[in-house]
Design a protein around this motif. Structure first.
Motif, PDB file in Angstrom:
ATOM      1  N   GLN A 121       0.839  -1.195   0.000  1.00 50.15           N
ATOM      2  CA  GLN A 121       0.000   0.000   0.000  1.00 50.15           C
ATOM      3  C   GLN A 121       0.877   1.251   0.000  1.00 50.15           C
ATOM      4  N   ALA A 122       0.553   2.193  -0.878  1.00 53.21           N
ATOM      5  CA  ALA A 122       1.281   3.465  -0.918  1.00 53.21           C
ATOM      6  C   ALA A 122       1.195   4.117   0.457  1.00 53.21           C
ATOM      7  N   GLY A 123       2.313   4.616   0.938  1.00 51.70           N
ATOM      8  CA  GLY A 123       2.377   5.262   2.248  1.00 51.70           C
ATOM      9  C   GLY A 123       2.822   4.335   3.365  1.00 51.70           C
ATOM     10  N   SER A 124       2.794   3.014   3.130  1.00 55.66           N
ATOM     11  CA  SER A 124       3.262   2.084   4.171  1.00 55.66           C
ATOM     12  C   SER A 124       4.784   2.082   4.225  1.00 55.66           C
ATOM     13  N   VAL A 125       5.337   1.684   5.354  1.00 50.99           N
ATOM     14  CA  VAL A 125       6.783   1.724   5.567  1.00 50.99           C
ATOM     15  C   VAL A 125       7.490   0.740   4.632  1.00 50.99           C
ATOM     16  N   LEU A 126       8.477   1.245   3.914  1.00 50.35           N
ATOM     17  CA  LEU A 126       9.328   0.429   3.038  1.00 50.35           C
ATOM     18  C   LEU A 126      10.591   0.011   3.781  1.00 50.35           C
ATOM     19  N   THR A 127      11.401   0.988   4.213  1.00 49.96           N
ATOM     20  CA  THR A 127      12.644   0.680   4.926  1.00 49.96           C
ATOM     21  C   THR A 127      12.796   1.561   6.156  1.00 49.96           C
ATOM     22  N   VAL A 128      13.573   1.048   7.089  1.00 47.97           N
ATOM     23  CA  VAL A 128      13.922   1.781   8.299  1.00 47.97           C
ATOM     24  C   VAL A 128      15.413   1.592   8.512  1.00 47.97           C
ATOM     25  N   GLU A 129      16.137   2.692   8.591  1.00 48.65           N
ATOM     26  CA  GLU A 129      17.550   2.627   8.970  1.00 48.65           C
ATOM     27  C   GLU A 129      17.615   2.659  10.486  1.00 48.65           C
ATOM     28  N   PHE A 130      18.507   1.835  11.051  1.00 47.03           N
ATOM     29  CA  PHE A 130      18.714   1.893  12.493  1.00 47.03           C
ATOM     30  C   PHE A 130      20.114   1.413  12.807  1.00 47.03           C
ATOM     31  N   GLU A 131      20.537   1.726  14.015  1.00 50.85           N
ATOM     32  CA  GLU A 131      21.890   1.403  14.455  1.00 50.85           C
ATOM     33  C   GLU A 131      21.801   0.739  15.818  1.00 50.85           C
ATOM     34  N   LEU A 132      22.497  -0.382  15.971  1.00 51.48           N
ATOM     35  CA  LEU A 132      22.572  -1.084  17.251  1.00 51.48           C
ATOM     36  C   LEU A 132      24.013  -1.076  17.729  1.00 51.48           C
ATOM     37  N   ASP A 133      24.252  -0.404  18.813  1.00 55.16           N
ATOM     38  CA  ASP A 133      25.581  -0.319  19.411  1.00 55.16           C
ATOM     39  C   ASP A 133      26.651   0.001  18.367  1.00 55.16           C
ATOM     40  N   GLY A 134      26.323   0.948  17.476  1.00 51.07           N
ATOM     41  CA  GLY A 134      27.270   1.413  16.477  1.00 51.07           C
ATOM     42  C   GLY A 134      27.229   0.672  15.153  1.00 51.07           C
ATOM     43  N   GLN A 135      26.502  -0.437  15.043  1.00 53.60           N
ATOM     44  CA  GLN A 135      26.395  -1.211  13.798  1.00 53.60           C
ATOM     45  C   GLN A 135      25.131  -0.799  13.059  1.00 53.60           C
ATOM     46  N   SER A 136      25.274  -0.402  11.801  1.00 52.74           N
ATOM     47  CA  SER A 136      24.100   0.007  11.031  1.00 52.74           C
ATOM     48  C   SER A 136      23.356  -1.208  10.465  1.00 52.74           C
ATOM     49  N   PHE A 137      22.036  -1.052  10.370  1.00 52.24           N
ATOM     50  CA  PHE A 137      21.143  -2.066   9.815  1.00 52.24           C
ATOM     51  C   PHE A 137      20.091  -1.366   8.980  1.00 52.24           C
ATOM     52  N   THR A 138      19.484  -2.119   8.081  1.00 47.22           N
ATOM     53  CA  THR A 138      18.285  -1.677   7.382  1.00 47.22           C
ATOM     54  C   THR A 138      17.223  -2.729   7.616  1.00 47.22           C
ATOM     55  N   ALA A 139      16.027  -2.291   7.962  1.00 44.71           N
ATOM     56  CA  ALA A 139      14.870  -3.179   8.062  1.00 44.71           C
ATOM     57  C   ALA A 139      13.985  -2.868   6.860  1.00 44.71           C
ATOM     58  N   LEU A 140      13.581  -3.909   6.154  1.00 43.21           N
ATOM     59  CA  LEU A 140      12.791  -3.786   4.937  1.00 43.21           C
ATOM     60  C   LEU A 140      11.468  -4.513   5.105  1.00 43.21           C
ATOM     61  N   ASN A 141      10.376  -3.846   4.796  1.00 43.79           N
ATOM     62  CA  ASN A 141       9.076  -4.514   4.743  1.00 43.79           C
ATOM     63  C   ASN A 141       8.896  -5.044   3.328  1.00 43.79           C
ATOM     64  N   GLY A 142       9.355  -6.262   3.103  1.00 40.07           N
ATOM     65  CA  GLY A 142       9.318  -6.847   1.769  1.00 40.07           C
ATOM     66  C   GLY A 142       8.131  -7.750   1.519  1.00 40.07           C
ATOM     67  N   GLY A 143       7.343  -8.040   2.555  1.00 41.30           N
ATOM     68  CA  GLY A 143       6.190  -8.912   2.393  1.00 41.30           C
ATOM     69  C   GLY A 143       6.469 -10.322   2.889  1.00 41.30           C
ATOM     70  N   PRO A 144       5.528 -11.230   2.671  1.00 47.50           N
ATOM     71  CA  PRO A 144       5.608 -12.574   3.248  1.00 47.50           C
ATOM     72  C   PRO A 144       6.468 -13.572   2.464  1.00 47.50           C
ATOM     73  N   LEU A 145       7.065 -13.155   1.370  1.00 45.49           N
ATOM     74  CA  LEU A 145       7.783 -14.078   0.497  1.00 45.49           C
ATOM     75  C   LEU A 145       8.928 -14.807   1.208  1.00 45.49           C
ATOM     76  N   TYR A 146       9.708 -14.096   2.026  1.00 42.95           N
ATOM     77  CA  TYR A 146      10.853 -14.689   2.709  1.00 42.95           C
ATOM     78  C   TYR A 146      10.671 -14.619   4.218  1.00 42.95           C
ATOM     79  N   GLN A 147      11.164 -15.639   4.900  1.00 41.31           N
ATOM     80  CA  GLN A 147      11.104 -15.717   6.353  1.00 41.31           C
ATOM     81  C   GLN A 147      12.523 -15.879   6.899  1.00 41.31           C
ATOM     82  N   PHE A 148      12.732 -15.470   8.131  1.00 42.26           N
ATOM     83  CA  PHE A 148      14.020 -15.671   8.785  1.00 42.26           C
ATOM     84  C   PHE A 148      14.205 -17.152   9.104  1.00 42.26           C
ATOM     85  N   THR A 149      15.456 -17.604   9.042  1.00 39.78           N
ATOM     86  CA  THR A 149      15.797 -18.960   9.478  1.00 39.78           C
ATOM     87  C   THR A 149      17.034 -18.861  10.361  1.00 39.78           C
ATOM     88  N   GLU A 150      17.365 -19.971  11.006  1.00 41.67           N
ATOM     89  CA  GLU A 150      18.559 -20.023  11.846  1.00 41.67           C
ATOM     90  C   GLU A 150      19.840 -20.055  11.010  1.00 41.67           C
TER      91      GLU A 150
END
Length: 167
Positions: free
Chosen positions: A51-80
Motif C-alpha cells: 500500500q502506498a504510504g506504508s513503511v518500506l525501509t527503516v535505517e537503524f543502528e545497534l551499538d554502532g552497527q548500522s542495519f536496514t529493516a525492509l518490509n518486503g512482504g511474506p515471500l521470505y522468512q528468517f531462518t537459523e
C-alpha cells in the motif's frame, strides 16, 4: 539523527514489522538509534504489492552497527541459517540480552546460547570468555566445556568455567 552507514549493512526482511522491530531493538542496545524511514509509493505497486504510504525501509543502528529493516512482504522468512551474535562481558549482560530478546520469541528455538525473537530473528547471546574456555586450554578442557554448553539454553558462565576447571 543521522545513521553512519557501515561498509557492510545487514538488511533484515520483514512482513510489515520493520519499524516495530527496529524500535524494539534500539530500545534494548546502548549506543543505538533510529534513522530514516522510507515509504512505498504508487510507483511499482504492481511489482511490490504494498500500500502506498506504508513503511518500506527503516535505517537503524545497534551499538554502532548500522542495519536496514525492509518490509518486503511474506515471500521470505528468517531462518537459523543466519543469526546475530551479541558478545557479553558478564553473566548480567547475558541475562539481560537473553531476557530482552527472547521475550515473545520461540522457546523451542533456544539452545546453546541461540534464541529466536518475537520477529523470527535468530540471535546468539555469547559470553566473551567462551572462546578462551573452548580453545585456550587442553583438548580435555575443551571437550568438558563443549559438553556443558550443549546442555544449556541460556549460557551460564559459572557452569562453563567450572567445566573448564574440573576437566
Amino acid at each position: 539523527m543521522s545513521i553512519t552507514t557501515s561498509r557492510i549493512t545487514p538488511c533484515l526482511w520483514f512482513d510489515g514489522q520493520a519499524q516495530q522491530a527496529a524500535e524494539h531493538y534500539t530500545s534494548i542496545f546502548p549506543n543505538s538509534q533510529m534513522g530514516a524511514v522510507t515509504h512505498y509509493t504508487k510507483a511499482g505497486q504492481e511489482v511490490h504489492g504494498q500500500q502506498a504510504g506504508s513503511v518500506l525501509t527503516v535505517e537503524f543502528e545497534l551499538d554502532g552497527q548500522s542495519f536496514t529493516a525492509l518490509n518486503g512482504g511474506p515471500l521470505y522468512q528468517f531462518t537459523e541459517a543466519i543469526s546475530l551474535q551479541v558478545h557479553c562481558d558478564s553473566q548480567d549482560e547475558v541475562d539481560y540480552y537473553w531476557e530482552q530478546l527472547s521475550a515473545g520469541g520461540d522457546p523451542a528455538a533456544q539452545q546453546c546460547g541461540w534464541l529466536k525473537d518475537q520477529f523470527g530473528v535468530s540471535w546468539q547471546i555469547v559470553p566473551k570468555v567462551l572462546n578462551r574456555l573452548l580453545f585456550g586450554g587442553t583438548e580435555v578442557q575443551s571437550e568438558f566445556v563443549m559438553g556443558a554448553l550443549m546442555t544449556m539454553k541460556k549460557l551460564d558462565i559459572e557452569m562453563l568455567e567450572t567445566a573448564f576447571v574440573e576437566a
